[in-house]
Design an enzyme around this catalytic site. Structure first.
Site, PDB file in Angstrom:
ATOM      1  N   ARG A  83       7.468   3.186  -0.224  1.00 25.54           N
ATOM      2  CA  ARG A  83       6.997   2.846  -1.586  1.00 25.54           C
ATOM      3  C   ARG A  83       5.484   3.020  -1.592  1.00 25.54           C
ATOM      4  O   ARG A  83       4.733   2.065  -1.450  1.00 25.54           O
ATOM      5  CB  ARG A  83       7.415   1.411  -1.910  1.00 25.54           C
ATOM      6  CG  ARG A  83       7.348   1.025  -3.348  1.00 25.54           C
ATOM      7  CD  ARG A  83       5.913   0.849  -3.883  1.00 25.54           C
ATOM      8  NE  ARG A  83       5.318  -0.448  -3.659  1.00 25.54           N
ATOM      9  CZ  ARG A  83       4.028  -0.614  -3.342  1.00 25.54           C
ATOM     10  NH1 ARG A  83       3.205   0.413  -3.153  1.00 25.54           N
ATOM     11  NH2 ARG A  83       3.545  -1.814  -3.186  1.00 25.54           N
ATOM     12  N   ASP A 108       0.608  -6.875   2.627  1.00 23.53           N
ATOM     13  CA  ASP A 108      -0.475  -6.745   1.657  1.00 23.53           C
ATOM     14  C   ASP A 108       0.047  -6.661   0.222  1.00 23.53           C
ATOM     15  O   ASP A 108      -0.563  -7.204  -0.699  1.00 23.53           O
ATOM     16  CB  ASP A 108      -1.252  -5.467   2.005  1.00 23.53           C
ATOM     17  CG  ASP A 108      -2.531  -5.334   1.225  1.00 23.53           C
ATOM     18  OD1 ASP A 108      -3.161  -6.362   0.940  1.00 23.53           O
ATOM     19  OD2 ASP A 108      -2.900  -4.192   0.905  1.00 23.53           O
ATOM     20  N   ASP A 109       1.169  -5.990   0.019  1.00 24.23           N
ATOM     21  CA  ASP A 109       1.678  -5.795  -1.341  1.00 24.23           C
ATOM     22  C   ASP A 109       2.234  -7.095  -1.911  1.00 24.23           C
ATOM     23  O   ASP A 109       2.104  -7.362  -3.098  1.00 24.23           O
ATOM     24  CB  ASP A 109       2.750  -4.703  -1.345  1.00 24.23           C
ATOM     25  CG  ASP A 109       2.174  -3.407  -0.821  1.00 24.23           C
ATOM     26  OD1 ASP A 109       1.291  -2.848  -1.492  1.00 24.23           O
ATOM     27  OD2 ASP A 109       2.554  -2.979   0.289  1.00 24.23           O
ATOM     28  N   GLU A 154       2.295  -2.377   4.887  1.00 24.32           N
ATOM     29  CA  GLU A 154       1.790  -1.748   3.665  1.00 24.32           C
ATOM     30  C   GLU A 154       2.809  -0.767   3.102  1.00 24.32           C
ATOM     31  O   GLU A 154       3.313   0.099   3.829  1.00 24.32           O
ATOM     32  CB  GLU A 154       0.478  -1.003   3.992  1.00 24.32           C
ATOM     33  CG  GLU A 154      -0.305  -0.579   2.782  1.00 24.32           C
ATOM     34  CD  GLU A 154      -0.909  -1.740   1.992  1.00 24.32           C
ATOM     35  OE1 GLU A 154      -1.615  -2.569   2.588  1.00 24.32           O
ATOM     36  OE2 GLU A 154      -0.663  -1.812   0.774  1.00 24.32           O
ATOM     37  N   ASP A 155       3.107  -0.918   1.850  1.00 24.32           N
ATOM     38  CA  ASP A 155       3.910   0.044   1.084  1.00 24.32           C
ATOM     39  C   ASP A 155       5.278   0.352   1.704  1.00 24.32           C
ATOM     40  O   ASP A 155       5.713   1.509   1.751  1.00 24.32           O
ATOM     41  CB  ASP A 155       3.080   1.318   0.827  1.00 24.32           C
ATOM     42  CG  ASP A 155       1.952   1.051  -0.171  1.00 24.32           C
ATOM     43  OD1 ASP A 155       1.745  -0.110  -0.553  1.00 24.32           O
ATOM     44  OD2 ASP A 155       1.262   2.005  -0.567  1.00 24.32           O
ATOM     45  N   LYS A 173      -6.724   2.293   3.804  1.00 26.19           N
ATOM     46  CA  LYS A 173      -6.881   0.826   3.855  1.00 26.19           C
ATOM     47  C   LYS A 173      -7.800   0.432   5.015  1.00 26.19           C
ATOM     48  O   LYS A 173      -8.638  -0.450   4.885  1.00 26.19           O
ATOM     49  CB  LYS A 173      -5.517   0.155   4.032  1.00 26.19           C
ATOM     50  CG  LYS A 173      -4.604   0.321   2.825  1.00 26.19           C
ATOM     51  CD  LYS A 173      -4.576  -0.918   1.957  1.00 26.19           C
ATOM     52  CE  LYS A 173      -3.794  -0.657   0.666  1.00 26.19           C
ATOM     53  NZ  LYS A 173      -3.834  -1.749  -0.289  1.00 26.19           N
ATOM     54  N   ASN A 210      -7.366  -5.380  -7.475  1.00 25.81           N
ATOM     55  CA  ASN A 210      -6.745  -4.637  -6.375  1.00 25.81           C
ATOM     56  C   ASN A 210      -6.899  -5.445  -5.098  1.00 25.81           C
ATOM     57  O   ASN A 210      -7.968  -6.035  -4.863  1.00 25.81           O
ATOM     58  CB  ASN A 210      -7.421  -3.276  -6.221  1.00 25.81           C
ATOM     59  CG  ASN A 210      -6.620  -2.371  -5.315  1.00 25.81           C
ATOM     60  OD1 ASN A 210      -6.490  -2.635  -4.121  1.00 25.81           O
ATOM     61  ND2 ASN A 210      -6.052  -1.331  -5.878  1.00 25.81           N
ATOM     62  N   TYR A 238      -9.748   5.823  -1.730  1.00 22.19           N
ATOM     63  CA  TYR A 238      -8.700   4.839  -2.024  1.00 22.19           C
ATOM     64  C   TYR A 238      -8.105   5.211  -3.370  1.00 22.19           C
ATOM     65  O   TYR A 238      -8.216   6.359  -3.818  1.00 22.19           O
ATOM     66  CB  TYR A 238      -9.379   3.447  -1.974  1.00 22.19           C
ATOM     67  CG  TYR A 238      -8.457   2.280  -1.998  1.00 22.19           C
ATOM     68  CD1 TYR A 238      -7.402   2.149  -1.092  1.00 22.19           C
ATOM     69  CD2 TYR A 238      -8.625   1.258  -2.938  1.00 22.19           C
ATOM     70  CE1 TYR A 238      -6.551   1.052  -1.130  1.00 22.19           C
ATOM     71  CE2 TYR A 238      -7.789   0.159  -2.975  1.00 22.19           C
ATOM     72  CZ  TYR A 238      -6.746   0.064  -2.069  1.00 22.19           C
ATOM     73  OH  TYR A 238      -5.907  -1.023  -2.109  1.00 22.19           O
ATOM     74  N   ASN A 296      -0.479   1.222  -9.542  1.00 24.80           N
ATOM     75  CA  ASN A 296      -1.313   2.306  -9.018  1.00 24.80           C
ATOM     76  C   ASN A 296      -0.478   3.552  -8.797  1.00 24.80           C
ATOM     77  O   ASN A 296       0.726   3.445  -8.592  1.00 24.80           O
ATOM     78  CB  ASN A 296      -1.918   1.894  -7.671  1.00 24.80           C
ATOM     79  CG  ASN A 296      -2.891   0.750  -7.810  1.00 24.80           C
ATOM     80  OD1 ASN A 296      -3.721   0.744  -8.699  1.00 24.80           O
ATOM     81  ND2 ASN A 296      -2.768  -0.236  -6.943  1.00 24.80           N
TER      82      ASN A 296
END
Ligand SMILES: NC(=O)C1=CN([C@@H]2O[C@H](COP(=O)(O)OP(=O)(O)OC[C@H]3O[C@@H](n4cnc5c(N)ncnc54)[C@H](OP(=O)(O)O)[C@@H]3O)[C@@H](O)[C@H]2O)C=CC1
Ligand SMILES: CC(=O)C(=O)O
Ligand SMILES: [Mg+2]
Length: 543
Positions: free
Chosen positions: A150, A263-264, A240-241, A168, A450, A96, A406
């Site tokens: 992202r 999640d973000d 995610e992202d 993840k 996190n 991770y 991160n």
């Protein structure tokens, strides 16, 4: 080499969920036609684990360790998860953040042939169901998916971002015991706008700029529709992202109809709120007594801000949500978010565009707002410099400073910098891990703020309870449960999160709380169990 049809032993050894290598017993070797395919030694699980850890530790760099772990996951799944469970603190930074950041950057270069998850490209419109059918497991309960725009704070990596859904979901299993067979990593390949990636001859995604046409929405919609149709309404779909131009609107579009969360935006909010709840014992301030400045006003920033505002109104019912938001100030790449800028502002920032004068620097903002909490989610390394940290310490007895960007190379400051510049006064947490810091005769153990502390537990709760929705209050439930597991000993060392060694236990408690809450809301597809904890525990895969 393709195995011969009748070579069941060879097939077993090439199936990661079945392969046990030298741990196969004599009986298993006999029953599975494994004679001669493994050396004659029969190893205990303990010895096998020691051997694998020794091999891993002989690798010189984190990325070599990452590659080793991936190949372990591809050949012996049980051993992979035993390694992660037994050495979580050592291996989380490998599978991770921060190493997964480098693994994504290098993804096309370090790629091995083994399929792990599915790639759905914009050219696959109309064929999404066919792709899902090509995956060998038909009973999928948790999907993490990205479009690669992202990736951490590294920007648009196209399909190289696949390392994130893979990492993840490994944590879904390692940290919360969601069975690996139920997990599916997905990457939507809609191109990339990063020229260096488009120029890379080894890049494995579509060699085109990001699709910004209606086809993008059609692809996401076909994926959401087909996943729900194939796996059922309780399949968890974790965004995610994604880039923030898509993330907010897609979340708002699908939250009412699918079992989904971002999640973000939401998971990050939950973990930060959990840390702030725990920090109350150090700062002696309740949430509604704080003033907050965020460096970064994107998914993480406004997601956290929204959950804090909601939590303030729950803590102090006299306060309206508008009043709660007035305690929160956001800084973006153009400076303080204020009413004067409303015209050009992205929708997610509007609630925080207060009627105050402009401030172009973080220092100016802090001097004006006098915050007690400073949160970094701007992807720009070193923005919390000495002057910023000293200023926070001069206006607060115990300032809260969270540097959450991160991977480590993007952190707003290091743990050592924060503790040194505030002379040990700050309550610090970071998105990627930092080692303990010694100042004089005091040792500070920075907590890792996190979302990995919450999304695996939420996932287990959703899967065990068969929930069909994930609402915003679930994030509050998870935050409160997380904070309840921070002990006085953790707080004494300055950490507002439990140690990673306890993460499975914490995830179980989060799962039980989430499943119970979901049941009360009518989201569950199961009967009420006698014990929510026992229900979730029984659902946990233990390698
Ligand atoms: N610890 C954790 O669990 C998590 C950490 N993160 C990390 O947080 C970071 C941000 O993620 P996310 O919010 O999703 O990303 P976004 O792209 O949505 O937002 C980034 C924000 O940073 C702002 N920004 C960029 N440059 C500057 C600058 N020089 N000064 C001030 N602000 C700036 C952007 O401003 P503008 O709006 O003007 O473009 C934007 O508001 C990433 O590094 C990510 O890894 C994210 C999720 C979870
Ligand atoms: C942790 C996480 O989700 C991120 O940095 O994007
Ligand atoms: Mg993320």
């Amino acid at each position: 080499m393709a195995p011969a049809q009748n070579s069941t032993g060879f097939n077993v050894m090439h199936t990661p969920s079945l392969n046990k290598g030298l741990e196969f017993t004599a009986e298993e070797r006999e029953a599975n036609n494994l004679r001669g395919l493994v050396p004659s030694a029969i190893w205990s699980p303990e010895l096998h684990l020691q051997h694998a850890m020794a091999q891993l530790r002989s690798k010189a760099t984190p990325i070599e360790k990452y590659i080793f772990m991936q190949s372990m996951q591809d050949r012996n799944e049980q051993l992979y998860y035993r390694m992660l469970a037994a050495h979580t603190h050592e291996l989380m930074p490998i599978v991770y953040t921060p190493t997964v950041g480098q693994a994504c950057t290098d993804f096309s270069h370090i790629y091995r042939q083994t399929p792990r998850g599915v790639y759905i490209s914009i050219n696959d419109l109309g064929h999404v169901r066919e792709i899902l059918d090509n995956w060998p497991e038909q009973d999928i309960r948790a999907i993490v998916f990205t479009d690669g725009e992202r990736i951490l704070g590294l920007g648009d990596l196209g399909i190289n971002g696949m390392g994130i859904p893979i990492g993840k979901l490994a944590l879904y299993t390692a940290c919360a015991g969601v069975h690996p067979k139920y997990c599916l990593p997905v990457t939507l390949d809609v191109g990339t706008n990063t020229q260096s990636i488009l120029d890379d001859p080894f890049y494995m995604g579509l060699r085109q700029r990001r699709d910004r046409t209606e086809a993008y929405d059609q692809l996401v919609d076909e994926f959401m529709t087909e996943a729900k149709a194939k796996y059922g309404p309780q399949v968890l779909l974790q965004f995610e992202d994604f880039g923030n131009t898509n993330a907010f609107r897609l979340l708002h579009k699908y939250q009412p109809t699918h079992c989904t969360f971002n999640d973000d935006i939401q998971g990050t909010a939950s973990v930060v709120l959990g840390g702030l709840f725990a920090a109350e014992q150090i700062t002696q301030k309740s949430l509604s007594e704080h003033k907050f400045v965020f460096m970064g006003a994107g998914e993480a920033g406004t997601g956290i801000a929204d959950l804090i505002a909601m939590a303030i109104t729950k803590e102090d019912p006299e306060k309206s949500i508008e009043d709660a938001r007035k305690q929160i100030y956001l800084v973006d790449s153009k400076g303080l978010v204020i009413a004067e800028r409303k015209e050009g502002l992205q929708h997610h920032k509007l609630n925080y565009a207060h009627d105050v004068p402009a401030a172009s620097t973080l220092i100016e903002t802090i001097e004006r707002v006098q915050p007690s909490v400073l949160i970094g989610v701007c992807t720009i390394a070193k923005t919390f410099n000495q002057q910023v940290c000293e200023l926070m310490a001069s206006i607060n007895e115990r300032p809260v400073i969270f540097a959450l960007s991160n991977p480590t190379s993007k952190a707003e400051c290091t743990a050592e910098e924060a503790y040194t510049w505030t002379k040990g006064k700050c309550v610090f947490a970071s998105g990627s891990p930092f080692d303990p810091v010694t100042l004089g005769d005091e040792v500070f153990v920075p907590g890792q703020g996190n979302n990995a502390y919450v999304f695996p537990g939420i996932g287990l709760g959703v899967v065990a309870g068969g929930l069909t929705r994930v609402d915003d209050t679930i994030m509050l439930v998870a935050a409160r449960t997380l904070a309840d597991h921070v002990t006085d000993d953790d707080l004494k060392t300055g950490s507002v999160y439990p140690p990673l060694s306890k993460i499975r236990d914490v995830s179980l408690k989060i799962a039980a709380a989430v499943a119970e809450y979901g049941f009360e809301q009518g989201y569950a597809t199961i009967e009420k169990p006698e014990s929510w904890t026992e229900l979730c525990q029984a659902a946990m895969y233990s390698p």
